[in-house]
Motif scaffolding. Structure first.
Motif, PDB file in Angstrom:
ATOM      1  N   GLU A 140       0.851  -1.185   0.000  1.00  0.00           N
ATOM      2  CA  GLU A 140       0.000   0.000   0.000  1.00  0.00           C
ATOM      3  C   GLU A 140       0.892   1.242   0.000  1.00  0.00           C
ATOM      4  OE1 GLU A 140      -3.500  -1.801   2.886  1.00  0.00           O
ATOM      5  OE2 GLU A 140      -1.628  -1.041   3.729  1.00  0.00           O
ATOM      6  N   LEU A 141       0.373   2.325  -0.544  1.00  0.00           N
ATOM      7  CA  LEU A 141       1.109   3.580  -0.581  1.00  0.00           C
ATOM      8  C   LEU A 141       0.800   4.382   0.672  1.00  0.00           C
ATOM      9  CD1 LEU A 141       2.748   5.906  -1.873  1.00  0.00           C
ATOM     10  CD2 LEU A 141       0.661   6.550  -3.105  1.00  0.00           C
ATOM     11  N   GLU A 142       1.827   4.777   1.401  1.00  0.00           N
ATOM     12  CA  GLU A 142       1.664   5.632   2.569  1.00  0.00           C
ATOM     13  C   GLU A 142       2.195   7.026   2.242  1.00  0.00           C
ATOM     14  OE1 GLU A 142       3.095   4.109   6.263  1.00  0.00           O
ATOM     15  OE2 GLU A 142       2.201   2.113   5.987  1.00  0.00           O
ATOM     16  N   VAL A 161      -8.917   4.246   0.705  1.00  0.00           N
ATOM     17  CA  VAL A 161      -7.914   4.858   1.578  1.00  0.00           C
ATOM     18  C   VAL A 161      -8.271   4.625   3.033  1.00  0.00           C
ATOM     19  CG1 VAL A 161      -7.218   6.624  -0.083  1.00  0.00           C
ATOM     20  CG2 VAL A 161      -9.100   7.084   1.481  1.00  0.00           C
ATOM     21  N   THR A 162      -7.238   4.675   3.879  1.00  0.00           N
ATOM     22  CA  THR A 162      -7.437   4.557   5.311  1.00  0.00           C
ATOM     23  C   THR A 162      -6.285   5.270   6.016  1.00  0.00           C
ATOM     24  OG1 THR A 162      -7.853   3.009   7.128  1.00  0.00           O
ATOM     25  CG2 THR A 162      -6.184   2.369   5.510  1.00  0.00           C
ATOM     26  N   THR A 163      -6.308   5.244   7.329  1.00  0.00           N
ATOM     27  CA  THR A 163      -5.250   5.854   8.139  1.00  0.00           C
ATOM     28  C   THR A 163      -5.217   5.144   9.481  1.00  0.00           C
ATOM     29  OG1 THR A 163      -4.437   7.930   9.128  1.00  0.00           O
ATOM     30  CG2 THR A 163      -6.826   7.606   9.053  1.00  0.00           C
ATOM     31  N   PRO A 164      -4.056   5.008  10.087  1.00  0.00           N
ATOM     32  CA  PRO A 164      -3.996   4.399  11.421  1.00  0.00           C
ATOM     33  C   PRO A 164      -4.244   5.417  12.532  1.00  0.00           C
ATOM     34  CG  PRO A 164      -1.782   4.818  10.651  1.00  0.00           C
ATOM     35  CD  PRO A 164      -2.717   5.251   9.536  1.00  0.00           C
ATOM     36  N   SER A 165      -4.544   6.656  12.153  1.00  0.00           N
ATOM     37  CA  SER A 165      -4.542   7.769  13.102  1.00  0.00           C
ATOM     38  C   SER A 165      -5.918   8.180  13.607  1.00  0.00           C
ATOM     39  CB  SER A 165      -3.868   8.977  12.441  1.00  0.00           C
ATOM     40  OG  SER A 165      -2.618   8.619  11.888  1.00  0.00           O
ATOM     41  N   HIS A 168       3.672  13.767  11.525  1.00  0.00           N
ATOM     42  CA  HIS A 168       3.391  13.317  12.883  1.00  0.00           C
ATOM     43  C   HIS A 168       1.913  12.995  13.112  1.00  0.00           C
ATOM     44  CE1 HIS A 168       7.265  14.688  15.149  1.00  0.00           C
ATOM     45  NE2 HIS A 168       7.531  14.092  14.006  1.00  0.00           N
ATOM     46  N   THR A 169       1.053  13.371  12.182  1.00  0.00           N
ATOM     47  CA  THR A 169      -0.357  12.982  12.266  1.00  0.00           C
ATOM     48  C   THR A 169      -0.541  11.518  11.893  1.00  0.00           C
ATOM     49  OG1 THR A 169      -0.966  15.234  11.629  1.00  0.00           O
ATOM     50  CG2 THR A 169      -2.687  13.589  11.486  1.00  0.00           C
ATOM     51  N   GLY A 170       0.431  10.949  11.212  1.00  0.00           N
ATOM     52  CA  GLY A 170       0.323   9.587  10.707  1.00  0.00           C
ATOM     53  C   GLY A 170       0.060   9.581   9.217  1.00  0.00           C
ATOM     54  N   PRO A 171       0.314   8.467   8.554  1.00  0.00           N
ATOM     55  CA  PRO A 171       0.181   8.413   7.095  1.00  0.00           C
ATOM     56  C   PRO A 171      -1.261   8.325   6.635  1.00  0.00           C
ATOM     57  CG  PRO A 171       0.754   6.246   7.927  1.00  0.00           C
ATOM     58  CD  PRO A 171       0.793   7.176   9.113  1.00  0.00           C
ATOM     59  N   VAL A 172      -1.490   8.762   5.403  1.00  0.00           N
ATOM     60  CA  VAL A 172      -2.708   8.435   4.668  1.00  0.00           C
ATOM     61  C   VAL A 172      -2.343   7.268   3.762  1.00  0.00           C
ATOM     62  CG1 VAL A 172      -4.314   9.185   2.883  1.00  0.00           C
ATOM     63  CG2 VAL A 172      -3.736  10.736   4.760  1.00  0.00           C
ATOM     64  N   ILE A 173      -3.070   6.161   3.904  1.00  0.00           N
ATOM     65  CA  ILE A 173      -2.724   4.925   3.207  1.00  0.00           C
ATOM     66  C   ILE A 173      -3.685   4.699   2.044  1.00  0.00           C
ATOM     67  CG2 ILE A 173      -2.430   2.435   3.438  1.00  0.00           C
ATOM     68  CD1 ILE A 173      -1.903   2.897   6.422  1.00  0.00           C
ATOM     69  N   GLY A 223     -12.245  20.109  18.119  1.00  0.00           N
ATOM     70  CA  GLY A 223     -11.636  19.008  17.380  1.00  0.00           C
ATOM     71  C   GLY A 223     -10.226  18.710  17.850  1.00  0.00           C
ATOM     72  N   GLN A 224      -9.430  18.128  16.964  1.00  0.00           N
ATOM     73  CA  GLN A 224      -8.039  17.805  17.250  1.00  0.00           C
ATOM     74  C   GLN A 224      -7.121  18.763  16.495  1.00  0.00           C
ATOM     75  OE1 GLN A 224      -7.045  13.609  16.989  1.00  0.00           O
ATOM     76  NE2 GLN A 224      -9.142  12.999  17.509  1.00  0.00           N
ATOM     77  N   TYR A 225      -5.859  18.757  16.890  1.00  0.00           N
ATOM     78  CA  TYR A 225      -4.901  19.718  16.333  1.00  0.00           C
ATOM     79  C   TYR A 225      -4.867  19.690  14.815  1.00  0.00           C
ATOM     80  CZ  TYR A 225      -0.361  21.919  15.364  1.00  0.00           C
ATOM     81  OH  TYR A 225       0.634  22.713  14.871  1.00  0.00           O
ATOM     82  N   HIS A 226      -4.886  18.498  14.222  1.00  0.00           N
ATOM     83  CA  HIS A 226      -4.743  18.413  12.767  1.00  0.00           C
ATOM     84  C   HIS A 226      -6.034  18.702  12.007  1.00  0.00           C
ATOM     85  CE1 HIS A 226      -5.941  14.347  14.040  1.00  0.00           C
ATOM     86  NE2 HIS A 226      -6.412  14.156  12.829  1.00  0.00           N
TER      87      HIS A 226
END
Length: 366
Positions: free
Chosen positions: A50-52, A73-77, A125-130, A173-176
């Motif tokens: 998968e592309l991160e 698409v997904t994200t671990p974040s 630092h937000t984590g990847p978009v996969i 919400g959250q910072y990002h």
């Protein structure tokens, strides 16, 4: 007679099968796997192929026909954000959830041929978009056209952090949730110049200390693929050869932190020494690259003057150490009363910063 009929039958079957194979091989493609995409920025292809997309504004493009395409698409974040251009026109941000079971559908206003560029709206630092795959009629991956490249190294301002409260208001919400890398000053400037860009930026980071901590600062994380000090994975700097490396650090070194954690006064000697070493590190990755040092539009008064004096000293030292290289270029921003969240520039402020920088970079990119 049987032999002749058999031969005819075999020949007919061969022609039919061959024709069928040829006809199916030219059918329009409707799926592009992640490994077929041609990303730009910091990224990896993971063990699942998968592309991160990792860094701010890391991007990938494709063409298709029809009125819609589907992104798997997904994200671990928990959640993350993409944003996109359709046929060269910016559209909006897209929220990506960690479940990612259903595809995200992007719809064009008309059928025909279309080009989409996806951009990671958030920082590393937000984590990847996969990205697992993309589907559409006659879909084909596209590469970023050949052009000069600027790498923008910096902090939250360079990330486009806290710049866009249009969907999630400041303080919620959250910072990002307010990140908008596409509309940060670096990408804006690059589009004005018609050049490529990549962002190597981390919120709260500095040269020798961070917003509210003593580190790890940019020199300790720059070589890591995701700018995380504890990640053993190193970025391959042979992937790109920037024409210019723009560095905008210092705001967080001057910060007084949250007022709760003990914070020593700004140490100009340490700042200058670490900055010089960091530029030397960058030069080991990109020999003879043009270095451009930017001040901070967030600093005023004595701190602004102190940062500018430090940058003058750093330039003088690097120019002496590397007499055969292009001299370090300096740019001092005008002070700004930022209008984004938590004292950051908003998207309109980033447009002002990019406009200030345009004549300076026009001369460097020639």
């Amino acid at each position: 007679m049987l032999t002749k009929l058999s031969c005819v039958a075999v020949l007919f079957c061969f022609v039919w099968i061959n024709g069928f194979t040829q006809s199916t091989s030219v059918r329009p493609a409707n799926q592009v796997k992640a490994t077929q995409l041609k990303p730009f920025g910091r990224y990896i292809f993971n063990a699942s192929q998968e592309l991160e997309l990792i860094s701010s504004a890391a991007q990938v493009g494709f063409r298709f026909e029809g009125r819609e395409c589907k992104l798997y698409v997904t994200t671990p974040s928990g959640h993350n954000y993409l944003q996109y251009e359709l046929d060269g026109v910016y559209q909006k941000r897209i929220r990506i959830d960690s479940q990612g079971k259903e595809p995200i559908v992007i719809t064009a206003s008309s059928s025909g041929k279309h080009t989409i560029w996806l951009y990671k709206a958030t920082e590393a630092h937000t984590g990847p978009v996969i990205i697992r795959q993309v589907e559409a009629d006659n879909i084909q991956p596209v590469e970023r056209p050949a052009a000069p490249l600027i790498e923008f190294i910096g902090n939250s301002i360079t990330c486009g952090a806290a710049a866009d409260p249009s969907e999630v208001p400041c303080g919620t919400g959250q910072y990002h949730d307010q990140h908008n890398a596409y509309k940060a000053y670096g990408p804006r400037l690059a589009r004005m110049l018609g050049v490529n860009y990549m962002l190597s930026s981390v919120s709260g980071i500095g040269v020798y200390r961070n917003w509210n901590s003593d580190g790890p600062a940019m020199p300790q994380v720059y070589e890591k693929t995701d700018f995380q000090a504890n990640n053993p994975q190193q970025w391959d700097f042979k992937t790109y050869s920037p024409n210019i490396v723009s560095i905008a650090l210092g705001t967080n070194d001057f910060s007084k932190g949250d007022g709760k954690k003990a914070r020593l006064p700004f140490d100009s000697t340490q700042f200058i020494g670490e900055y010089i070493k960091f530029i030397s590190l960058v030069k080991t990755k990109y020999p003879n690259v043009q270095i451009a040092l930017l001040s901070s539009a967030m600093l005023t008064g004595k701190t602004r003057e102190m940062l500018q004096n430090c940058l003058l000293s750093i330039k003088a030292s690097i120019d002496r150490q590397y007499p055969q290289d292009k001299p370090v270029a300096l740019f001092f921003f005008e002070p700004m009363q930022a209008r984004g969240c938590t004292g950051h520039p908003n998207v309109e402020d980033h447009a002002i910063l990019a406009k200030q920088l345009l004549p300076f970079f026009e001369k460097l990119i020639r």
